[in-house]
Design a protein around this motif. Structure first.
Motif, PDB file in Angstrom:
ATOM      1  N   UNK A  44       0.805  -1.254   0.000  1.00 11.61           N
ATOM      2  CA  UNK A  44       0.000   0.000   0.000  1.00 11.61           C
ATOM      3  C   UNK A  44       0.820   1.278   0.000  1.00 11.61           C
ATOM      4  N   UNK A  45       1.288   1.653  -1.126  1.00  8.94           N
ATOM      5  CA  UNK A  45       1.883   2.979  -1.266  1.00  8.94           C
ATOM      6  C   UNK A  45       3.299   3.130  -0.727  1.00  8.94           C
TER       7      UNK A  45
ATOM      8  N   UNK B 252      10.409   4.322   1.582  1.00 10.22           N
ATOM      9  CA  UNK B 252      10.979   2.990   1.844  1.00 10.22           C
ATOM     10  C   UNK B 252      10.954   2.744   3.356  1.00 10.22           C
ATOM     11  N   UNK B 253      10.214   1.732   3.762  1.00 12.31           N
ATOM     12  CA  UNK B 253      10.074   1.414   5.184  1.00 12.31           C
ATOM     13  C   UNK B 253      10.907   0.183   5.483  1.00 12.31           C
TER      14      UNK B 253
ATOM     15  N   UNK C 187       1.038  -8.083  -0.017  1.00 16.48           N
ATOM     16  CA  UNK C 187       1.926  -7.297  -0.884  1.00 16.48           C
ATOM     17  C   UNK C 187       1.356  -7.246  -2.301  1.00 16.48           C
ATOM     18  N   UNK C 188       1.562  -6.108  -2.959  1.00 16.36           N
ATOM     19  CA  UNK C 188       1.167  -6.007  -4.363  1.00 16.36           C
ATOM     20  C   UNK C 188       2.218  -6.663  -5.269  1.00 16.36           C
ATOM     21  N   UNK C 189       3.437  -6.714  -4.802  1.00 18.34           N
ATOM     22  CA  UNK C 189       4.495  -7.346  -5.593  1.00 18.34           C
ATOM     23  C   UNK C 189       5.753  -7.499  -4.755  1.00 18.34           C
ATOM     24  N   UNK C 190       6.622  -8.429  -5.176  1.00 20.91           N
ATOM     25  CA  UNK C 190       7.846  -8.733  -4.436  1.00 20.91           C
ATOM     26  C   UNK C 190       9.015  -8.744  -5.411  1.00 20.91           C
TER      27      UNK C 190
END
Lengths: 266, 266
Positions: free
Chosen positions: B176-177, B210-211, B223-226
């Protein structure tokens, strides 16, 4: 000389044994060392080698000692090759030997005991616990700490602050009518020393009760006596750790003599 | 050839860097690699060497590639000597180089993503976390597991089952963002990859968030993607892990191209 692509160097992908050799060239604890080496080779998935590979390296090492008592170190690696961490499908293991003198511990320290310090960094669990593999940076770092403080050896604790072992020796304590040594399998940490195994068998044969479990550091305050051991140095009484002091027990000196007798020429 | 008494072989007492070299012989990420190497040398207490020692090894490695793109590996060890684990008081470090081709990842896998498996053994904490030292048996064992299962790579979890990294690559996920990558410092485990650091800086410069923290494995389901990354292979999308599948995000392919462009001859 060693191939710089050897995986022993690249990743510590291998094992070692340090063997005490008598003046007449025998290696009394060879069967114990070989057993641990083979156990390690299985855990790493190394192909099994004919025992003669180890024996001829050992013989060359013993010959290099030239009739003096000393130490032969055997190193077994997965050999060169592979794609990065992935081992080659058909590894060609390397077997190396080195020969050197026995480490010197003065008569006085062997009789009156050594000073142990408490290492700051815990010994973390690992999947290859108990084995004598070539990933020894935790021990190197701990040994540097021992030198900085001027201790003779350093005690490594688990992350839960349970005593596990010294940087290159295993720990035993005398506690109300039994001997205790840390359960390294339960801790999944440390090296299961050949001398620790020999002493466990020897003490049990003598009718002693040897208990192996994990205990808090504070248990050592109640110990009647402490000692460290390994297959090269034998048995070393501990007289001091942090605020605690212990007498050198007669039973510990007797064990020391029993072990020393193993390495007398026959 | 290497002295068999080198502490790099005896204990994994050293460090390495694997450097991607362009066809015109430049090493775009050299400053990042050197910084990590020097950080490692300080942590191990190695004496500082003149930077020319590293540079001349690197130059020899690059020359050996003969104008082809490839990989140069530098190994820095504490050199030979010492009494057992105790380093010599005045160590003479060894610097070695090896040159080889780039690892081959097919165009298809780079575009459509790789299959990641879940390694069974957790990556335990260690005092030298983040550094690229020579104690790499956990990665060797994990890589053997990856090969046994036929995965492309393996995800290593913390003992609390938080995703940490792959056997030779770091992990990023789109959530998410923001982009997320595991906090290896908090976990005290894993290798803080040079490409991870470069991507963190690059993404932040581009205004992305970036967290870096530790999250449960189940977070990956959202996750939307890895993707995985390292400084040699660049960016590899992940399409599958256990029961989860992800699409290959355009943003991941854009990152892949940005990284690939770093290594084009100028």
């Amino acid at each position: 000389m060693v191939d710089p692509r050897d995986r022993g160097l690249a990743y510590g992908d291998g094992l070692f044994e340090t063997l005490r050799v008598t003046a007449d060239g025998s290696v009394p604890l060879w069967p114990w060392h070989l057993r641990r080496l083979l156990r390690g080779a299985r855990a790493l998935g190394l192909p099994s080698l004919p025992e003669t590979r180890y024996l001829s390296a050992l013989e060359e090492g013993v010959a290099a000692l030239g009739g003096k008592p000393g130490v032969v170190k055997l190193i077994l690696t997965r050999g060169p090759g592979g794609r990065g961490y992935l081992p080659p499908s058909n590894p060609k293991p390397t077997v190396l030997w080195q020969a050197g003198p026995l480490p010197a511990w003065s008569h006085q320290l062997r009789e009156q005991g050594i000073v142990l310090g408490l290492c700051g960094e815990p010994l973390h669990p690992e999947s290859l616990a108990g084995l004598k593999h070539l990933n020894r940076l935790p021990q190197v770092q701990a040994r540097r700490e021992v030198a900085r403080h001027g201790w003779h050896e350093g005690l490594l604790l688990s992350p839960r602050r349970q005593p596990l072992e010294a940087t290159s020796m295993n720990l035993f304590a005398r506690l109300d009518g039994h001997w205790w040594t840390p359960d390294l399998q339960a801790a999944r940490a440390g090296v299961a020393g050949v001398m620790r195994e020999w002493l466990d068998e020897h003490l049990t044969e003598q009718g002693e009760n040897v208990v192996c479990d994990l205990r808090p550091l504070s248990q050592l305050a109640d110990a009647q006596g402490l000692f460290l051991c390994n297959s090269v140095v034998g048995v070393l009484p501990v007289r001091k750790l942090a605020q605690w002091q212990w007498p050198v027990l007669d039973s510990v000196l007797q064990l020391q003599h029993s072990v020393d007798a193993l390495f007398l020429p026959r």
